[in-house]
Design a protein around this motif. Sequence first.
Motif, PDB file in Angstrom:
ATOM      1  N   LYS A   1      -8.107  11.185   6.383  1.00 31.15           N
ATOM      2  CA  LYS A   1      -7.513  10.179   5.502  1.00 31.15           C
ATOM      3  C   LYS A   1      -6.190   9.645   6.047  1.00 31.15           C
TER       4      LYS A   1
ATOM      5  N   MET B   1       0.841  -1.194   0.000  1.00 29.51           N
ATOM      6  CA  MET B   1       0.000   0.000   0.000  1.00 29.51           C
ATOM      7  C   MET B   1       0.879   1.248   0.000  1.00 29.51           C
ATOM      8  N   LYS B   2       0.551   2.194  -0.864  1.00 31.17           N
ATOM      9  CA  LYS B   2       1.346   3.417  -0.958  1.00 31.17           C
ATOM     10  C   LYS B   2       1.174   4.291   0.286  1.00 31.17           C
ATOM     11  N   LYS B   3       2.254   4.942   0.685  1.00 32.22           N
ATOM     12  CA  LYS B   3       2.174   5.928   1.748  1.00 32.22           C
ATOM     13  C   LYS B   3       1.396   7.137   1.239  1.00 32.22           C
ATOM     14  N   LYS B   4       0.762   7.847   2.161  1.00 37.10           N
ATOM     15  CA  LYS B   4      -0.045   9.013   1.803  1.00 37.10           C
ATOM     16  C   LYS B   4       0.679  10.300   2.158  1.00 37.10           C
TER      17      LYS B   4
ATOM     18  N   TYR C   1       3.688   7.839  -4.260  1.00 34.42           N
ATOM     19  CA  TYR C   1       2.818   7.945  -3.095  1.00 34.42           C
ATOM     20  C   TYR C   1       1.384   8.263  -3.520  1.00 34.42           C
ATOM     21  N   GLU C   2       0.473   8.013  -2.600  1.00 37.21           N
ATOM     22  CA  GLU C   2      -0.888   8.514  -2.775  1.00 37.21           C
ATOM     23  C   GLU C   2      -0.888   9.963  -2.304  1.00 37.21           C
TER      24      GLU C   2
ATOM     25  N   SER D   1       3.344  11.638  -7.341  1.00 33.19           N
ATOM     26  CA  SER D   1       2.203  10.754  -7.600  1.00 33.19           C
ATOM     27  C   SER D   1       2.596   9.337  -8.014  1.00 33.19           C
TER      28      SER D   1
ATOM     29  N   LEU E   1      -2.512  13.579  -1.436  1.00 36.42           N
ATOM     30  CA  LEU E   1      -3.680  14.358  -1.034  1.00 36.42           C
ATOM     31  C   LEU E   1      -3.284  15.823  -1.103  1.00 36.42           C
TER      32      LEU E   1
END
Length: 223
Positions: A43, A1-4, A26-27, A23, A29
């Motif tokens: 989130k 899972m990608k870090k945010k 990472y995810e 992008s 925001l």
Amino acid sequence: MKKKLLIVDDETGIVDTMASYFSSQYEVLTAYGGKEALQKLAKQPDLILLDINMPDMDGLTLCQEIRKHITCPILFLTARVESADKIIGFQVGADDYIVKPFDPDELGARVAAHLRREQRHRNKTTVRFFGELAIDYSARTVTVAEAPVALSKREFDIVELLSLNAGQVFDRERIYEAVWGLDGNGSSDTVMEHIRKIRAKLAACTLHSYIDTVWGCGYRWNA
């Protein structure tokens, strides 16, 4: 899972540039002001890039507010970096400073370094003890005086969220978003039922009440 990553800056061009750069790894925001940034905390970002000079809420004030909710690394983006500003920033909870204009690769290296450091810290604290209660976050188990407490996935997720932020108050909406996600099909009332079940299971093993109700506000872990 990608870090945010949460990028907070009122300059659209800077936000777009950083979002494009990060992008692929990472995810990402984004928020263009303090109030929007506070909404994005639900989130659970793993790292925040935060501009100091913003019109609706300056970065120092926003950093203080963020620290009431999460403990992830916060890197300040700033055109000014006087010693006094650095001291104030570190006092309110910043982890690093990035001076504008910055080299994207250097920023990327700083972000990666802070995330690695944070991961090492988390790895060291995979088990926490609260009196006779022990939580193993890697194995996802809870024991009281070495006796296992059988929790469902969602029940453990709630215990994990609250216990990793002991003393912090979470309202039902924030717990629901953190555990079920924004796309969950239920409602925050589901949280009440899950917490009732968690309390009942813990009460069968210990007299200590680990989850407090803060009336009108939500719930917090009582360490």
